[in-house]
Each structure stands twice: as C-alpha cells, then as structure tokens.
Design an enzyme around this catalytic site. Structure first.
Site, PDB file in Angstrom:
ATOM      1  N   LEU A  68       8.937   3.651   6.336  1.00  0.00           N
ATOM      2  CA  LEU A  68       8.535   4.992   5.894  1.00  0.00           C
ATOM      3  C   LEU A  68       7.538   4.889   4.749  1.00  0.00           C
ATOM      4  CD1 LEU A  68      12.046   6.718   5.936  1.00  0.00           C
ATOM      5  CD2 LEU A  68      10.464   6.282   7.831  1.00  0.00           C
ATOM      6  N   ALA A  69       6.321   5.392   4.980  1.00  0.00           N
ATOM      7  CA  ALA A  69       5.277   5.307   3.954  1.00  0.00           C
ATOM      8  C   ALA A  69       4.343   6.516   4.019  1.00  0.00           C
ATOM      9  CB  ALA A  69       4.474   4.012   4.134  1.00  0.00           C
ATOM     10  N   ALA A  70       4.919   7.690   4.245  1.00  0.00           N
ATOM     11  CA  ALA A  70       4.095   8.894   4.393  1.00  0.00           C
ATOM     12  C   ALA A  70       3.989   9.708   3.114  1.00  0.00           C
ATOM     13  CB  ALA A  70       4.648   9.766   5.518  1.00  0.00           C
TER      14      ALA A  70
ATOM     15  N   ARG B 213       4.182  10.398  -8.632  1.00  0.00           N
ATOM     16  CA  ARG B 213       4.535   9.857  -9.950  1.00  0.00           C
ATOM     17  C   ARG B 213       3.736   8.613 -10.322  1.00  0.00           C
ATOM     18  NH1 ARG B 213      10.973   9.631  -9.822  1.00  0.00           N
ATOM     19  NH2 ARG B 213      10.677   9.832  -7.573  1.00  0.00           N
TER      20      ARG B 213
ATOM     21  N   LYS C   4     -20.999 -23.390 -10.898  1.00  0.00           N
ATOM     22  CA  LYS C   4     -21.026 -22.361  -9.859  1.00  0.00           C
ATOM     23  C   LYS C   4     -21.619 -22.966  -8.594  1.00  0.00           C
ATOM     24  CE  LYS C   4     -24.122 -19.740  -8.667  1.00  0.00           C
ATOM     25  NZ  LYS C   4     -25.017 -19.583  -7.472  1.00  0.00           N
TER      26      LYS C   4
ATOM     27  N   ASN D 202     -23.595 -38.919 -14.788  1.00  0.00           N
ATOM     28  CA  ASN D 202     -23.250 -38.392 -16.109  1.00  0.00           C
ATOM     29  C   ASN D 202     -24.255 -37.309 -16.468  1.00  0.00           C
ATOM     30  OD1 ASN D 202     -21.569 -39.007 -18.782  1.00  0.00           O
ATOM     31  ND2 ASN D 202     -23.675 -38.517 -19.356  1.00  0.00           N
TER      32      ASN D 202
END
Length: 459
Positions: free
Chosen positions: A9-11, A16, A351, A377
């Site tokens: 149930l996620a309706a 809040r 990167k 190096n």
C-alpha cells in the site's frame, strides 16, 4: 506449495513529510523506503508484487519500472479499499497474499518468511503480524479471545478504554488466503469514526464466517515502525544503521566507533577490515579484506581491493586496487582507477585518471583525464592541463617517467617511457623516451638590483 503474492500500500499523500517527493521514495540508509520492501519481497520469491499507488503515482512508476505491477487507487478511502484495487490482478489466483504498508522499511526477510510459514502451517484464512509495544497509542489493537485466538482488530480511534489498555498492536501486515480475502473485502463497510474501509475489518468478517485467524508476534518490535514524518525517518535510519553495522561486525569487520560510522544498505566489506570513526560508505561500495578505512573516509560506489589504506579522503565511482594508499585529504572523482601499490597523498585531486602499479602522486597535484604508467612519480604542484575551455583532452605518461614539481602538462600530450620533465616546466609537445624536457624561462640575475632600486625610491 501455494504461490505467494504481495500487495503493498503506497497510495497515501504522506502530508506529514512536508515534501514534494513521495514518502516512500525518501531514503533510509541509502535506499528509498520502497526499495527495502520490494527487495525483501523479491527475496521471498513472490509470484506477483502489486503496488497500490495514488498520490504522485508517476514518480513511483518511473522509479520501480517493471519490478512490480501497479494498481491505482484514485480516491484514498481506506486500506480495504486500497487492497480492492488489486482485485483484477489477483482475484482468481489461488494461493497466499501478503499485504503490507509501503512505509515500513525495517521488516526483515526472516520476519516476513516466518509469518508466511505460520500462515501456511496453521491453515488459517488470515494471519496478523503483531507487536507488543510499551506505548501502543495510535495503533490498532489486537483483541484476543480467552483461548488466545484472534477475535478482532480495533483501530485506536474506535477503541474503548479497555481495548486501548491492550499492548498488542496490529503492524498493518497480513497474510490471507487470496480468494477468501477478496470475497471478504466485498463485505467491508465504512461505519467507523473515519468513514473509511478498514482492512482489519476483514479479520472480523472471516471470524464471523467461522474461519480460523492466526497471529505471529514479531520478535523485534522496532521492525514494525512505520514512517510518517522526518522524525520517524531519522529514527528508522538509526535503527537500520545499527542493524547494518552489527551484521558487518558479526562477519569479521572491526568498527572502532559504531556511533560515528555510517554504512549504507548495499555496501559489502571483507573480513579483517578496520573502519575508523567518521567514515561514510555509500551506494554499491565494495571493500576487500584486510583494509584500513578512515578516519573520515567518504566513499560512494567505490570498489576497493584487499589491503588498501584510505584516510581523510572523498572517493566517488572509482576503483582502488590492492595495497594502494590514499590520503590524507585526497579527492578521487568518477572514472579514476588506482593500480596496485599506488600512492595518492595529501591534497591530490584525480578525475578520470588511471594510475599504473606503483605510481605515486604524493601531494598537491591535479591529474585529470590521464593515463599514468607503472612506477611514475608525479611531483608536488604538477597539473595535467586537460581543459581548453570547450573540450577535455588526455595526458599519457609512460612507465617509469618522472614529472618534477610545478609542471604543467598541456593536453593532449604524451610523456613517454622513462622520460623526465624538469621542475617548473610547461610541456606542450610530446617528450620522447628517456629524454629530459625543460620548458621554462632561463634565469636572469641582476647584481645589486634591489639595493639600487631602494636608493632610487628614497630620493
């Protein structure tokens, strides 16, 4: 064995949370709430998992895609009404249906499996997952008969004072005989304080029909915690984090200060690794055996081989091979790979760089869009100048090359195997093998210049 189905149930609007994001898409330990639930159901091998959606339905559909089936509850008229929306997908299926709320991420596979097994072995029409709470305020109470069987479930707002004194609560999670579920749902009414169709009323209906109702008391009541606001979100995060840390320690990982260590749900760590305080391991990070991570290491989607040392570093979407050392105060951005026995030291920024075995970038350097060979190096203050304002270009440094301090390598450029670049040089052309490249202004010294200049100023 009967097929297992699930209805989640996620309706609801989740008002809040005070968020533009759907409540079940808020993360707990690095994963959206709904992903924890769908993942556990996948482990249970459900034949169908149906998500009941309503508010912000499209965001849930976009997020979950084909992992589940969807049924829409256009009006939120209660939990029984929500389950009814799955009727076209499930009504004719023989088997067991597990119904649970989409905002309960703390249920474990073991708890749900134990409940399903209890339901199957008892021969009940319905099984309720319950919990014993010191303060059950706000929860529906499970009312049992004198023989211990479940009689009914009463919502807090509809409960009498005597019923509110009961500490056993309904977690909102049920197992049903699938066909009996949908037959009983048709009989549910909304004669209650909220004017809603309550799923727990199915229990009373089945009981009145002479069906057996069983209950499984959850061993850890914390698992029953639902999330309705940001406070409960943080509380659930803390509970799950403790669970994650505990499991890593059981598996042979030393966590020096669990109160100050943050490890997300999908992270894996090998035995004999030490995690120092302030460390955050996120996403799909994988740590090998015998590593020493932290203090203050922040890793996201990083693959770390065995015997690696990382401290005071931020690493994102990169790979660190065995026996490498990183930090302090290093930043490895996406696409970076450090070969075995490499060293990346303080205030180094990498990167999309690949460093060969034994290469060293010890301090104060930027290496981006670069392929660096073995045992190279790179000195203090060196920079691969990779961006011309429009495009990024690649720098290639061959095995055994030496890049002096404060060197600029203006890409695209190649320093070939065994070549040396003198300190302070700005290199714009390729450097042949074993050559020495010097690209700087010849020094001019003027004797007594300062003395004469000061004398002229004073006149």
């Amino acid at each position: 064995m009967q097929q297992l189905y699930a209805v989640v149930l996620a309706a609801g609007k989740g008002t809040r949370m005070k968020s533009k994001k759907h409540k079940v898409l808020h993360p707990v330990c690095g994963k959206p709430i709904i992903d924890h639930i769908v993942g556990q159901l996948r482990e249970l091998d459900t034949a169908k998992t149906i998500l009941i959606v309503g508010h912000l339905a499209e965001s849930l559909k976009d997020h979950l895609g084909e992992q589940v089936l969807f049924a829409e509850q256009e009006e939120q008229l209660g939990t029984a009404h929500a389950v009814m929306q799955a009727k076209p997908l499930l009504e004719k299926e023989p088997g067991v249906t597990l119904v649970l709320n989409g905002d309960h991420p703390l249920f474990t596979k073991e708890t749900l499996a134990k409940m399903v097994e209890k339901h199957r072995s008892s021969g009940a029409a319905a099984t309720v997952l319950t919990a014993l709470l010191d303060d059950p305020t706000g929860y529906g109470r499970v009312i049992r008969r004198t023989d211990g069987s479940v009689d009914r479930i009463v919502e807090h707002k509809d409960a009498s004072e005597e019923e509110r004194a009961v500490h056993e609560i309904n977690t909102g999670t049920f197992c049903f005989d699938n066909q009996k579920l949908f037959a009983a749902l048709a009989l549910v009414n909304n004669d209650n304080v909220q004017g809603e169709y309550y799923l727990p009323d199915v229990i009373s209906i089945l009981k009145e029909q002479g069906e057996q109702i069983s209950a499984e008391v959850i061993s850890d009541s914390n698992e029953a915690m639902g999330i309705n606001d940001r406070i409960q979100l943080a509380e659930a995060e803390a509970l799950m984090r403790q669970r994650i840390l505990r499991q890593h320690m059981v598996n042979g990982v030393s966590i020096v200060d669990p109160a100050n260590t943050y490890i997300e749900a999908d992270v894996t760590i090998g035995p004999d690794t030490i995690i120092e305080p302030g460390t955050i391991l996120r996403g799909k990070t994988q740590i090998g055996e015998g590593c020493h991570i932290g203090p203050q290491a922040d890793l996201t989607d990083v693959t770390v081989a065995d015997n690696v040392r990382i401290k005071y570093a931020v690493i994102d979407s990169s790979q660190v091979d065995e026996s490498a050392t990183v930090g302090p105060y290093a930043y490895l951005r996406p696409g970076t790979r450090l070969g075995p026995e490499t060293k990346v030291g303080c205030f180094v920024d990498l990167k999309k760089a690949r460093l060969g075995k034994g290469a060293k970038v010890s301090h104060l350097a930027y290496v981006g869009d670069a392929e660096v060979g073995e045992k190279v190096n790179i000195g203090c203050g060196a920079v691969t100048v990779n961006y011309d304002g429009k495009n990024k270009h690649k720098t290639v440094i061959g095995d055994g090359a030496f890049i002096g301090c404060n060197v600029n390598l203006v890409a695209p450029v190649e320093v070939k195997e065994g070549a040396y670049v003198a300190a302070g040089s700005t290199i714009t052309d390729d450097v042949p093998e074993d050559a020495l490249a010097i690209a700087r202004q010849r020094q001019t010294t003027k004797p007594d210049y300062v003395k004469k200049w000061l004398e002229n100023r004073s006149k």
